[in-house]
Scaffold this motif. Structure first.
Motif, short mmCIF file in Angstrom:
data_model
loop_
_atom_site.label_atom_id
_atom_site.label_comp_id
_atom_site.label_asym_id
_atom_site.label_seq_id
_atom_site.Cartn_x
_atom_site.Cartn_y
_atom_site.Cartn_z
N TYR A 184 0.83 -1.21 0.00
CA TYR A 184 0.00 0.00 0.00
C TYR A 184 0.87 1.25 0.00
O TYR A 184 0.60 2.21 -0.73
CB TYR A 184 -0.93 -0.04 1.22
CG TYR A 184 -1.72 1.24 1.41
CD1 TYR A 184 -2.85 1.50 0.62
CD2 TYR A 184 -1.34 2.18 2.36
CE1 TYR A 184 -3.56 2.67 0.78
CE2 TYR A 184 -2.06 3.35 2.53
CZ TYR A 184 -3.16 3.58 1.74
OH TYR A 184 -3.88 4.75 1.90
N ARG A 185 1.90 1.27 0.82
CA ARG A 185 2.76 2.44 0.90
C ARG A 185 3.49 2.63 -0.43
O ARG A 185 3.70 3.76 -0.88
CB ARG A 185 3.78 2.26 2.02
CG ARG A 185 3.16 2.25 3.40
CD ARG A 185 2.58 3.60 3.76
NE ARG A 185 3.64 4.60 3.84
CZ ARG A 185 3.46 5.90 4.03
NH1 ARG A 185 2.20 6.35 4.10
NH2 ARG A 185 4.48 6.74 4.11
N THR A 186 3.88 1.52 -1.07
CA THR A 186 4.57 1.63 -2.35
C THR A 186 3.64 2.23 -3.41
O THR A 186 4.02 3.13 -4.16
CB THR A 186 5.07 0.25 -2.80
OG1 THR A 186 5.96 -0.28 -1.82
CG2 THR A 186 5.80 0.34 -4.15
N LEU A 187 2.40 1.74 -3.42
CA LEU A 187 1.44 2.27 -4.39
C LEU A 187 1.12 3.75 -4.12
O LEU A 187 0.93 4.53 -5.06
CB LEU A 187 0.14 1.45 -4.35
CG LEU A 187 0.28 -0.01 -4.84
CD1 LEU A 187 -1.04 -0.75 -4.64
CD2 LEU A 187 0.69 -0.05 -6.32
N GLU A 188 1.06 4.13 -2.87
CA GLU A 188 0.81 5.52 -2.51
C GLU A 188 1.95 6.40 -3.00
O GLU A 188 1.72 7.55 -3.38
CB GLU A 188 0.64 5.67 -1.00
CG GLU A 188 -0.69 5.18 -0.46
CD GLU A 188 -1.82 6.07 -0.93
OE1 GLU A 188 -1.68 7.31 -0.93
OE2 GLU A 188 -2.88 5.52 -1.34
N SER A 189 3.19 5.85 -2.97
CA SER A 189 4.32 6.66 -3.40
C SER A 189 4.28 6.93 -4.89
O SER A 189 4.82 7.92 -5.38
CB SER A 189 5.65 5.99 -3.03
OG SER A 189 5.81 4.79 -3.79
N TYR A 190 3.60 6.04 -5.67
CA TYR A 190 3.46 6.25 -7.09
C TYR A 190 2.68 7.53 -7.41
O TYR A 190 2.90 8.17 -8.44
CB TYR A 190 2.77 5.06 -7.75
CG TYR A 190 3.60 3.79 -7.76
CD1 TYR A 190 4.98 3.80 -7.53
CD2 TYR A 190 2.98 2.56 -8.02
CE1 TYR A 190 5.70 2.62 -7.54
CE2 TYR A 190 3.70 1.39 -8.04
CZ TYR A 190 5.07 1.42 -7.79
OH TYR A 190 5.79 0.27 -7.81
#
Length: 310
Positions: A277-283
């Motif tokens: 989730y955090r990785t996708l948010e960073s996108y």
């Protein structure tokens, strides 16, 4: 002619009795005289009038009830006085007000005869009684209005005309009763109060100026009151908005706090999902339509994009 005084008709030889015709004539005359005396002794009293019976010019009695009345013929005579209410239009005259204004007063009075004997004794006639009443009324009006300013007389808002009329009537009746004129005033009304022609324009101009000044004063007061209301309303709106913003900020802070708590509780149950989730948010912040990404093959982004993530 015969010896006993009778005259013979030469043809018929019948005597003519003159004494008989004389007696008949006297009887007829007597009857006529009696009828005339009877008629002249009758007095008809109508509604709304008094009948004054005089003998040698002196009042012997007054009939006030309607019907047939009698008087001594030849010795007594009957005259009529009005019993009903009458209107007397008082002659208009000038008076001075308290503020030295000259005004013309026009008024009328409603009155009636209450004691015919006193009216005849002291006023003699209806015209003289009206004249005395008019003098009393004018004197009282001059005294009453002389204690008032001109604007108080013409302005019903500042002076109640009804009380003035009542005072004038009461004082007029007191004077009439004190002088035993036998009449009473039922009502007095001032029809109009006018200025003399030479003063009208000057007074009207002054009144217009005063009214314009008063109107400007009302407008200024209204404008000041409007500004005060607007300022008070703006202040109330500002206070209400400030309070609403403070309440909204507090509610948002409490909501964010509660949301963070829920996020922590949810993410703590699956750390790998949290990492994803955090990785996708960073996108959202690092990748847009013009972004060029150069990644090592073993970086987490590359593994996710290339499907190597296990």
């Amino acid at each position: 002619m015969s010896e006993n005084g009778n005259v013979f008709d030469m043809k018929k030889k019948d005597p003519i009795n003159f004494k008989k015709y004389v007696k008949l004539g006297l009887v007829i005359v007597g009857i006529v005289v009696l009828l005339l005396l009877a008629l002249t002794s009758i007095v008809i009293v109508k509604e709304g009038e008094y009948k004054v019976i005089r003998q040698f010019g002196e009042v012997v009695r007054i009939e006030s009830e309607p019907g047939l009345k009698f008087k001594v013929p030849l010795l007594q005579e009957a005259t009529t006085l009005p019993k009903k209410k009458m209107v007397y239009d008082v002659e208009q005259k000038e008076i001075n007000t308290l503020d030295k204004k000259r005004i013309i007063i026009d008024n009328y009075a409603v009155w009636h005869v209450t004691e015919p004997e006193n009216m005849i004794r002291n006023a003699k006639t209806v015209l003289k009684a009206e004249a005395r009443m008019g003098e009393f009324i004018f004197s009282i009006i001059r005294s009453e209005l002389g204690q008032l300013n001109y604007e108080e007389i013409i302005n019903d808002e500042e002076h109640e005309r009804g009380d003035l009329h009542q005072r004038i009537k009461d004082r007029a009746n007191q004077l009439l009763e004190a002088n035993s004129y036998g009449i009473r005033v039922d009502d007095i009304r001032i029809k109009r109060t006018d200025l003399p022609e030479e003063n009208e324009q000057a007074v009207y101009n002054r009144m217009i100026s005063e009214r314009e000044s008063k109107a400007q004063q009302y407008l200024s007061q209204g404008e000041a009151e409007k500004n005060r209301i607007i300022a008070q309303t703006d202040r109330n709106v500002t206070e209400m908005l400030a309070k609403a913003n403070a309440d909204a900020a507090q509610i948002r802070a409490e909501g964010e706090q509660e949301a963070a708590k829920l996020y922590n509780e949810a993410f703590s149950q699956d750390t790998e999902f949290y990492q994803l989730y955090r990785t996708l948010e960073s996108y959202k912040t690092t990748v847009d339509g013009e972004t060029t990404i150069i990644l090592p093959q073993n970086s987490p982004y590359a593994e996710l994009l290339l499907g190597f993530y296990e």
